[in-house]
Design a protein around this motif. Structure first.
Motif, PDB file in Angstrom:
ATOM      1  N   ARG A 188      39.035  36.369  23.388  1.00 47.36           N
ATOM      2  CA  ARG A 188      39.116  37.833  23.543  1.00 47.36           C
ATOM      3  C   ARG A 188      40.214  38.173  24.542  1.00 47.36           C
ATOM      4  O   ARG A 188      40.444  37.432  25.495  1.00 47.36           O
ATOM      5  N   THR A 191      41.818  43.781  27.030  1.00 48.19           N
ATOM      6  CA  THR A 191      42.401  44.643  28.057  1.00 48.19           C
ATOM      7  C   THR A 191      43.649  44.040  28.688  1.00 48.19           C
ATOM      8  O   THR A 191      44.029  44.425  29.784  1.00 48.19           O
ATOM      9  N   GLU A 355      41.249  27.273  32.368  1.00 45.18           N
ATOM     10  CA  GLU A 355      39.941  27.387  31.717  1.00 45.18           C
ATOM     11  C   GLU A 355      40.046  26.852  30.283  1.00 45.18           C
ATOM     12  O   GLU A 355      41.005  27.153  29.588  1.00 45.18           O
ATOM     13  N   ARG A 359      32.875  31.128  29.879  1.00 45.10           N
ATOM     14  CA  ARG A 359      31.414  31.250  29.910  1.00 45.10           C
ATOM     15  C   ARG A 359      30.974  32.501  29.152  1.00 45.10           C
ATOM     16  O   ARG A 359      29.867  32.571  28.645  1.00 45.10           O
ATOM     17  N   GLN A 360      31.862  33.485  29.091  1.00 43.89           N
ATOM     18  CA  GLN A 360      31.540  34.686  28.323  1.00 43.89           C
ATOM     19  C   GLN A 360      31.359  34.320  26.850  1.00 43.89           C
ATOM     20  O   GLN A 360      30.424  34.780  26.205  1.00 43.89           O
ATOM     21  N   SER A 363      28.073  32.360  26.343  1.00 44.29           N
ATOM     22  CA  SER A 363      26.868  33.180  26.488  1.00 44.29           C
ATOM     23  C   SER A 363      26.558  33.866  25.159  1.00 44.29           C
ATOM     24  O   SER A 363      27.420  34.481  24.552  1.00 44.29           O
ATOM     25  N   ARG A 364      25.316  33.767  24.730  1.00 45.24           N
ATOM     26  CA  ARG A 364      24.965  34.388  23.448  1.00 45.24           C
ATOM     27  C   ARG A 364      24.489  35.826  23.641  1.00 45.24           C
ATOM     28  O   ARG A 364      24.170  36.247  24.741  1.00 45.24           O
ATOM     29  N   TYR A 386      33.633  21.079  27.954  1.00 46.90           N
ATOM     30  CA  TYR A 386      33.029  21.925  28.978  1.00 46.90           C
ATOM     31  C   TYR A 386      31.793  21.231  29.533  1.00 46.90           C
ATOM     32  O   TYR A 386      30.984  20.697  28.784  1.00 46.90           O
ATOM     33  N   ASP A 388      28.537  21.981  32.153  1.00 43.66           N
ATOM     34  CA  ASP A 388      27.790  22.759  33.135  1.00 43.66           C
ATOM     35  C   ASP A 388      27.823  21.960  34.416  1.00 43.66           C
ATOM     36  O   ASP A 388      27.622  20.743  34.395  1.00 43.66           O
ATOM     37  N   TYR A 389      28.057  22.646  35.531  1.00 50.47           N
ATOM     38  CA  TYR A 389      28.117  21.903  36.789  1.00 50.47           C
ATOM     39  C   TYR A 389      26.814  21.183  37.067  1.00 50.47           C
ATOM     40  O   TYR A 389      26.774  20.023  37.422  1.00 50.47           O
ATOM     41  N   GLU A 390      25.719  21.903  36.907  1.00 44.51           N
ATOM     42  CA  GLU A 390      24.412  21.332  37.223  1.00 44.51           C
ATOM     43  C   GLU A 390      23.455  21.747  36.118  1.00 44.51           C
ATOM     44  O   GLU A 390      22.674  22.675  36.287  1.00 44.51           O
ATOM     45  N   ALA A 395      20.899  27.114  33.199  1.00 48.37           N
ATOM     46  CA  ALA A 395      21.148  27.102  31.755  1.00 48.37           C
ATOM     47  C   ALA A 395      21.656  28.484  31.386  1.00 48.37           C
ATOM     48  O   ALA A 395      21.310  29.045  30.379  1.00 48.37           O
ATOM     49  N   SER A 396      22.509  28.998  32.255  1.00 50.78           N
ATOM     50  CA  SER A 396      22.960  30.388  32.086  1.00 50.78           C
ATOM     51  C   SER A 396      23.923  30.586  30.939  1.00 50.78           C
ATOM     52  O   SER A 396      24.330  31.694  30.667  1.00 50.78           O
ATOM     53  N   VAL A 398      23.587  29.526  27.724  1.00 49.79           N
ATOM     54  CA  VAL A 398      23.098  29.475  26.344  1.00 49.79           C
ATOM     55  C   VAL A 398      22.433  30.782  25.966  1.00 49.79           C
ATOM     56  O   VAL A 398      22.113  31.570  26.821  1.00 49.79           O
TER      57      VAL A 398
ATOM     58  N   GLN B 217      27.851  30.468  37.048  1.00 46.82           N
ATOM     59  CA  GLN B 217      27.142  30.557  35.772  1.00 46.82           C
ATOM     60  C   GLN B 217      26.111  31.671  35.750  1.00 46.82           C
ATOM     61  O   GLN B 217      25.462  31.903  34.725  1.00 46.82           O
ATOM     62  N   ARG B 260      27.274  41.030  30.494  1.00 49.82           N
ATOM     63  CA  ARG B 260      26.816  41.854  29.378  1.00 49.82           C
ATOM     64  C   ARG B 260      26.548  43.266  29.857  1.00 49.82           C
ATOM     65  O   ARG B 260      26.278  43.469  31.037  1.00 49.82           O
ATOM     66  N   GLY B 288      16.744  30.351  28.090  1.00 56.03           N
ATOM     67  CA  GLY B 288      16.953  29.361  29.145  1.00 56.03           C
ATOM     68  C   GLY B 288      17.800  29.838  30.311  1.00 56.03           C
ATOM     69  O   GLY B 288      18.105  29.070  31.221  1.00 56.03           O
ATOM     70  N   VAL B 289      18.197  31.126  30.295  1.00 50.83           N
ATOM     71  CA  VAL B 289      18.960  31.650  31.434  1.00 50.83           C
ATOM     72  C   VAL B 289      18.008  31.791  32.624  1.00 50.83           C
ATOM     73  O   VAL B 289      16.915  32.350  32.490  1.00 50.83           O
TER      74      VAL B 289
END
Lengths: 398, 398
Positions: A188, A191, A355, A359-360, A363-364, A386, A388-390, A395-396, A398, B217, B260, B288-289
Motif C-alpha cells: 500500500r 499517501t 522492511e 505488520r500492517q 494484521s488481518r 519475517y 516475530d521478535y518474541e 501474537a499481534s 495474526v 507489534q 486499524r 491471538g492478539v
C-alpha cells in the motif's frame, strides 16, 4: 469526448511469449525484480470471456452463492455487453500498455537512484488476463535475480484487489519450494506525497479548462470503485485509505474548491458503500451545481471504469441529461513524470527502510474468518523472512 | 484503572453567571473572539436529564420517529443509567474544564503570535449543557469585539456534530439583526500536522508502557464515534475525515505497528458504520492478539466515551474477559502543549489565509434534503460576508 478517448489507447500486439523472451534476452542480468501486480484488462475483445470468467470465479474479488456454477453463468451472460464496451473505448484495455511503460520508466529511474540494487527489471503479474502470476514468477526465477520486490499497483489496499493478487502468488508456491530470492512486499502507498502531487496535477490540468471566474467553485468529485458493506464491516481498510489519498491530494492541490468522495461501479443486489458517483452527479445537478471534475483516485491507469463508465456513461450521458454545464474527468496518472517519480520514491523508501513485509499487511481484518487469508499471511511471513521478535510474548500480527 | 481516571477530572464550581461576569470584567477589551463549539457534557449529575433531553430532541444529532414524544421518553428512561456512569467517572464530564483551559492557553498563544488581532478572548458555546450558544453570542456582542472566529472543537466535520452547533448559531440570529462583527468560520481541521503530532505523542506515551520486545507489534486501534449508515450514504464526510486523521497520525508516528480504525458508541436499532470497537477487541483477542492501544481520534477532550466506554467498559471489562494481556488507552489531547500549538496553528492559518467561510462547508452532501441545512448555508454566506464570484455562472456551492 469519444474521439479524445482513442488517444488514451493504442492496440498492443505484444504476445506473452514475446514478453517472456524479451525478458530473458535483456542485455544485463537483472539484480532486482520489480513485480507489478494489478488486475489487468482484456487487450482484445477475444479475451473478454476468459477475463470475465476469471473475475467471476475469484472468491477473493467477489463472493457469489454456488460460485462455481453462477460465476461462469454470469461471465458468459455478460460477455457480449462487456465486449461492446471495450469496442467503444478502442478495442481493449490500455492497462498493459501503461503498466509496461511505467515499469520501464520506473526501472530506468531506479537504476540511477539506487546503484546498489541495479540493474532493476520490471515484471507484470495480472490477475485476470495474461501475463499471469505463474508465468511471471517463472520468468523472475529463470532470470536469476537476487531480490524481488512485489509492488502492488493499487495504491490503496483491499482484500479484493491487492489481497487477491497476493493470494495468487501464495497459490503458485503452494506445492513448490521457495527460490533463493530475497522477496519483499509493498502492499500500500495511498499517501505517498508524490502520488498525491500527481493527482493534484491531473486535477489542475482540468481546472484550467474552466472559466477563471468560476474556477474556484468547481466541485471536485473524487470517485473510487465501491466495496460491499459486508467487506467494510469486516474491516477492509480500503475506504479509509482512499479517503486518506483524497485528503493528501487536496493538501497538495491547495485550492479552495469544494470536494467530495463518492463510489462507483457497484454490482449485484447487496448493499455497497454509498453515495454512488452517478447518483451524486444527478443530486448535485438538482441542487444547482453546474461545474464539476471527476477524479478517479484509486487506479493509476486508464481502464474501462475511467474510459467507459466515467467518460461515456457519466460525463457524456448522466451529467448531460442532468443539466451539468461543464464536467471534466481528470486523467489517470499513466506516464506523468511525477507519477514515475512517485513509484520510484515508494520503491526507494521501501529498499532504504529495510522492511521486508509490513505488520500492517500481516494484521488481518478484525472480522476476517477466511482460512485462505490466514494461510496467505503465514506464507508471506515465510516468503519475506519475517520473524516475530518474541512469538510467545505477542501474537499481534495474526 | 478507575482510580487513575479520577485524575482526569476535577469538579468545577464555575457558574455561568460567573463565567459571563468574568468575561465582561476582563482587563483589556478583546478585539477578537474565539468561539469554541462543542457538544458539552453534564458537569454534575443534576444536569443529566436536561442534557439527555436536549440531545434526544436535536434532529441534527439524532433522528427518531415522533421525536417530540419519543425523544423526551428515551431521555427520561435513560437518565438514571447515565447519571450512574457520570458518578463512575467522578461525578461529571470534564469537557468544560478542558475546553476552558484550552481556550485560555490558546488565546495566550495567539496574543503572542498575532499582535494585529490581539487581544484574543475565548468563549465557549456548548450544544447540550451551559454555556449555551445564545448566552455566549450575547456575551460576544456585549464585549464589543471587532471579529469573531467560530472554531469547531470537532476536528472532523459531521452534520450531526459541528453541523448541529452551527445550526444553533443560525437559529439565534433568525429573528435578530446581525451585529457589526466580522464573523469567520473554522469548521474542520482533521489533518493539521500538529494535531496529528499530538495524537502521535499520546500514542507514543502508551507504547512506552509495553515490553520493548513486543512494542513494535502492539495493535494500534483508532476508535471514533460511529455514524448511522443513512448519514454515510447521504454523503456526510465524517468517516473520510476521521480516516484522514488516522493516516496523518500514523505518518507522524512513524512506527511499524499494525493499525486499524473502528467505530464505537452505536445507539438504536438501525445499521451504523462498522466494525464496532468492542466487537473488534473481542475478534482480535480470538485471533491471538494480546497487546493493543485504543486511540480516541475524533474528540479532543476526555469525555464519557473515553472515561467510561473505553476505560471502564472496553479496557476493564471487554478486553479482560476476551483475554487481552495488556491494553492501554491513549489520552485525549486535553492540555498537551502540542495540542495548544495545533489549535493556535489552525487559527493563525485561518486568519492569515483570509478565507471567511470555506466552499467545502458551503457545499452540501449530495443526498441532503434538509431545508434546515440549506437555509443554514445561506445564513453563513451572509454572516461571513461570502459572495459567489459569478452567481449566475456557477451555483457550485449549494
Amino acid at each position: 469526448m469519444l474521439t479524445s478517448m482513442y488517444r488514451h489507447h493504442s492496440k498492443i500486439s505484444t504476445t506473452w511469449s514475446n514478453f517472456i523472451r524479451s525478458a530473458s534476452q535483456s542485455a544485463q542480468k537483472p539484480k532486482t525484480a520489480i513485480i507489478m501486480l494489478n488486475m489487468g484488462g482484456p487487450q482484445t475483445t477475444d479475451q473478454v470471456p476468459d477475463y470475465l470468467l476469471r473475475i467471476m470465479t475469484d472468491r477473493d474479488m467477489i463472493q457469489l452463492p454456488v460460485q462455481s456454477k453462477l460465476g461462469p453463468w454470469i461471465a458468459s451472460r455478460r460477455s457480449e455487453e462487456v465486449k461492446k464496451k471495450y469496442m467503444e473505448i478502442g478495442g481493449g484495455s490500455p492497462i498493459y500498455k501503461w503498466t509496461d511503460l511505467q515499469g520501464k520508466l520506473l526501472t530506468q529511474s531506479l537504476d540511477k537512484m539506487l546503484p546498489d540494487t541495479a540493474p532493476h527489471k520490471h515484471y507484470i503479474a495480472f490477475r485476470y488476463v495474461p501475463p499471469f502470476t505463474d508465468e511471471t514468477l517463472t520468468a523472475v526465477e529463470k532470470d536469476g535475480v537476487e531480490r524481488a520486490i512485489i509492488f502492488s499497483q493499487y495504491p490503496q489496499y483491499s482484500c479484493a484487489t491487492t489481497g487477491s493478487s497476493l493470494n495468487a502468488i501464495a497459490d503458485f508456491y503452494k506445492n513448490r519450494s521457495l527460490p533463493n530470492i530475497k522477496f519483499t512486499l509493498i502492499e500500500r502507498w495511498a499517501t505517498n506525497q508524490l502520488l498525491a502531487k500527481v493527482f493534484a496535477e491531473r486535477i489542475q490540468e482540468k481546472l484550467q479548462l474552466f472559466d477563471g471566474r468560476i474556477r474556484d467553485q468547481v466541485l471536485i468529485m473524487f470517485t473510487a470503485h465501491s466495496l460491499p458493506l459486508k467487506a467494510v464491516s469486516r474491516g477492509d481498510t480500503y475506504p479509509h485509505e482512499v479517503a486518506a489519498s483524497v485528503s493528501a491530494t487536496m493538501n497538495q492541490l491547495s485550492v479552495p474548491n469544494p470536494y467530495r468522495l463518492v463510489w462507483q461501479s457497484k454490482v449485484g443486489p447487496l448493499p455497497w458503500l454509498q453515495p454512488y458517483t452517478d447518483d451524486a452527479i444527478k443530486a448535485y445537478a438538482k441542487k444547482g451545481v453546474k461545474h464539476m471534475i471527476l477524479v478517479p483516485i484509486a487506479f493509476v491507469n486508464e481502464h474501462i471504469e475511467t474510459l467507459h463508465e466515467l467518460d461515456i456513461e457519466y460525463c457524456d450521458e448522466v451529467a448531460k441529461e442532468a443539466g451539468i454545464k461543464q464536467i471534466e474527468r481528470a486523467a489517470a496518472p499513466n506516464d506523468h513524470p511525477t507519477f514515475i517519480a512517485a513509484m520510484a520514491d515508494v520503491v526507494a523508501r521501501h529498499i532504504n527502510n529495510g522492511e521486508t513485509v509490513s505488520r500492517q499487511f500481516l494484521s488481518r481484518c478484525p472480522h476476517c474468518v477466511s482460512e485462505r487469508c490466514k494461510s496467505s499471511k503465514e506464507f508471506y511471513k515465510k516468503l519475506c523472512n519475517y520473524t516475530d521478535y518474541e512469538p510467545e510474548l505477542a501474537a499481534s500480527t495474526v
